[in-house]
Design an enzyme around this catalytic site. Structure first.
Site, mmCIF file in Angstrom:
data_model
loop_
_atom_site.group_PDB
_atom_site.id
_atom_site.type_symbol
_atom_site.label_atom_id
_atom_site.label_comp_id
_atom_site.label_asym_id
_atom_site.label_seq_id
_atom_site.Cartn_x
_atom_site.Cartn_y
_atom_site.Cartn_z
ATOM 1 N N TYR A 109 32.977 33.209 42.989
ATOM 2 C CA TYR A 109 34.094 33.960 42.382
ATOM 3 C C TYR A 109 33.712 35.431 42.367
ATOM 4 O O TYR A 109 32.579 35.802 42.044
ATOM 5 C CB TYR A 109 34.362 33.486 40.946
ATOM 6 C CG TYR A 109 35.401 34.334 40.236
ATOM 7 C CD1 TYR A 109 36.750 34.005 40.288
ATOM 8 C CD2 TYR A 109 35.038 35.482 39.532
ATOM 9 C CE1 TYR A 109 37.713 34.789 39.662
ATOM 10 C CE2 TYR A 109 35.987 36.281 38.912
ATOM 11 C CZ TYR A 109 37.323 35.924 38.980
ATOM 12 O OH TYR A 109 38.270 36.719 38.363
ATOM 13 N N GLU A 197 41.024 40.133 43.127
ATOM 14 C CA GLU A 197 40.378 38.869 42.746
ATOM 15 C C GLU A 197 40.253 37.972 43.968
ATOM 16 O O GLU A 197 41.252 37.685 44.632
ATOM 17 C CB GLU A 197 41.170 38.167 41.652
ATOM 18 C CG GLU A 197 40.503 36.889 41.153
ATOM 19 C CD GLU A 197 41.300 36.220 40.040
ATOM 20 O OE1 GLU A 197 40.708 35.933 38.984
ATOM 21 O OE2 GLU A 197 42.503 35.981 40.241
#
Length: 386
Positions: A109, A197
């Site tokens: 992530y 993101e």
């Protein structure tokens, strides 16, 4: 401003960031024809909506051949996709993205955003990719690291290394990841983004670093500098009332409550919503008309509040500094008369030209409840709609 995943990946590619090859389609036939140009053993079909959680909602499918792709596209296009971010009403899938499949070895992530508390850019990284990062933060906070960077033209190799340290990459992949961070930082600064993101960011079996999914948001206040970004806006993904509010330069966010709010100043607006909740009701919106609003702008704001069918009453809370109470009163009276207002209206005025504003409201012959302070205003509107 939000954009779709396929648009975000186009931008990433322009900054030299690796993403899977993909094609976008607005009809099933277009999806199938374009997908045939991809060099892949399997096809990854993705619904394009402005919401997360698509995979769990059935909006991401891995398909073995064109026949399976054709069938899945027919099922998905036009479907209402309900995720934890869409609400129960869901969002209609109006475009589909097809990508080449990737050989995934590990998932990470990575995100980049403005940390307002420290006035720095924050990179958040984790070796737990492909999952809800909020759940990881709650269950395994040690699996997430936050690296804060001072605003500057370039990011240092040292900072890049700290960001990717948790990935525990081998030397070749580490160099590639450092270049990725540099490119994301450059993109973040140059395009005035508010969020980048990547979830998941993957290491492939071939030891390549690839952005498998991407979400990019932009600072609305900087869009005038980036007309090419503004062209990517998909109005069908936005609330129609919020679109109308933006035309009048109004800061408006639709909420789920029944009491419409018109306030000048974001802080006062938040306090107004809080006190409505304190006395047992829910605000229907956040609406800041700003400091120097005209009569026409106030009138437009009033009509926008009334366009929400869930609104059962309106609370206007104005502290006049730059905003004059008489201007506010004229706009409210004009809009109330034009719309033939039939729901309770409570007005609390204080500050510049307060007496003139109060007289305009009193002389309007409208059924307006006057409040002495915010507490009194909240009590009256909650009682009126109860």
């Amino acid at each position: 401003m939000n954009i779709h995943e396929h648009q975000a990946k186009q931008i990433l590619r322009k900054f030299g960031i690796k993403v899977p090859n993909g094609v976008i389609g607005f009809t099933v036939d277009e999806v199938v024809v374009k997908a045939k140009t991809l060099n892949t053993e399997k096809y990854v079909l993705k619904a394009q909506i402005h919401a997360g959680g698509r995979g769990k909602a059935g909006g991401v499918k891995i398909l073995n051949n064109i026949e399976e792709l054709n069938k899945a596209a027919k099922e998905l296009l036009g479907k209402k996709l309900v995720t934890h971010q869409t609400g129960l009403e869901g969002k209609e899938v109006k475009r589909l993205y097809v990508e080449e499949s990737s050989n995934i070895k590990r998932e990470f992530y990575l995100s980049c955003l403005v940390d307002r508390a420290s006035s720095k850019i924050a990179f958040i990284s984790s070796d737990q990719g492909g999952m809800d990062i909020e759940k990881v933060a709650a269950d395994n906070p040690e699996k997430i690291i936050t690296t804060k960077i001072n605003f500057q033209n370039e990011i240092s190799v040292g900072d890049c290394s700290r960001i990717i340290e948790i990935f525990k990459l081998e030397e070749g992949s580490k160099k590639e990841a450092i270049e990725l961070i540099k490119s994301i930082y450059k993109m973040f600064i140059s395009l005035d983004t508010s969020l980048v993101e990547i979830n998941p960011l993957i290491l492939t079996i071939e030891n390549k670093i690839v952005c498998l999914d991407a979400k990019v948001n932009f600072d609305d206040n900087a869009l005038f500098k980036h007309p090419e970004i503004l062209e990517l806006r998909d109005l069908s993904e936005e609330d129609s009332i919020e679109i109308e509010a933006s035309k009048h330069d109004l800061a408006y966010i639709k909420l789920d409550g029944s009491i419409g709010c018109m306030v000048n100043g974001a802080g006062l607006a938040m306090a107004t919503m809080d006190i409505i909740k304190l006395y047992g009701e829910e605000p229907a919106n956040f609406l800041d008309v700003g400091g120097g609003a005209s009569k026409e702008k106030v009138s437009a704001a009033f009509k926008i509040i009334l366009s929400d069918k869930n609104v059962k009453g309106i609370l206007i809370n104005i502290f006049g500094g730059i905003m004059r109470c008489d201007v506010l009163a004229k706009g409210v009276v004009e809009a109330a008369q034009e719309t033939q207002l039939k729901i309770p209206l409570v007005v609390r005025l204080a500050g510049t030209n307060y007496e003139e504003g109060k007289k305009i409201l009193n002389d309007s012959n409208l059924e307006i409840l006057s409040a002495t302070d915010l507490k009194d205003a909240a009590k009256k509107i909650v009682r009126a709609v109860g």
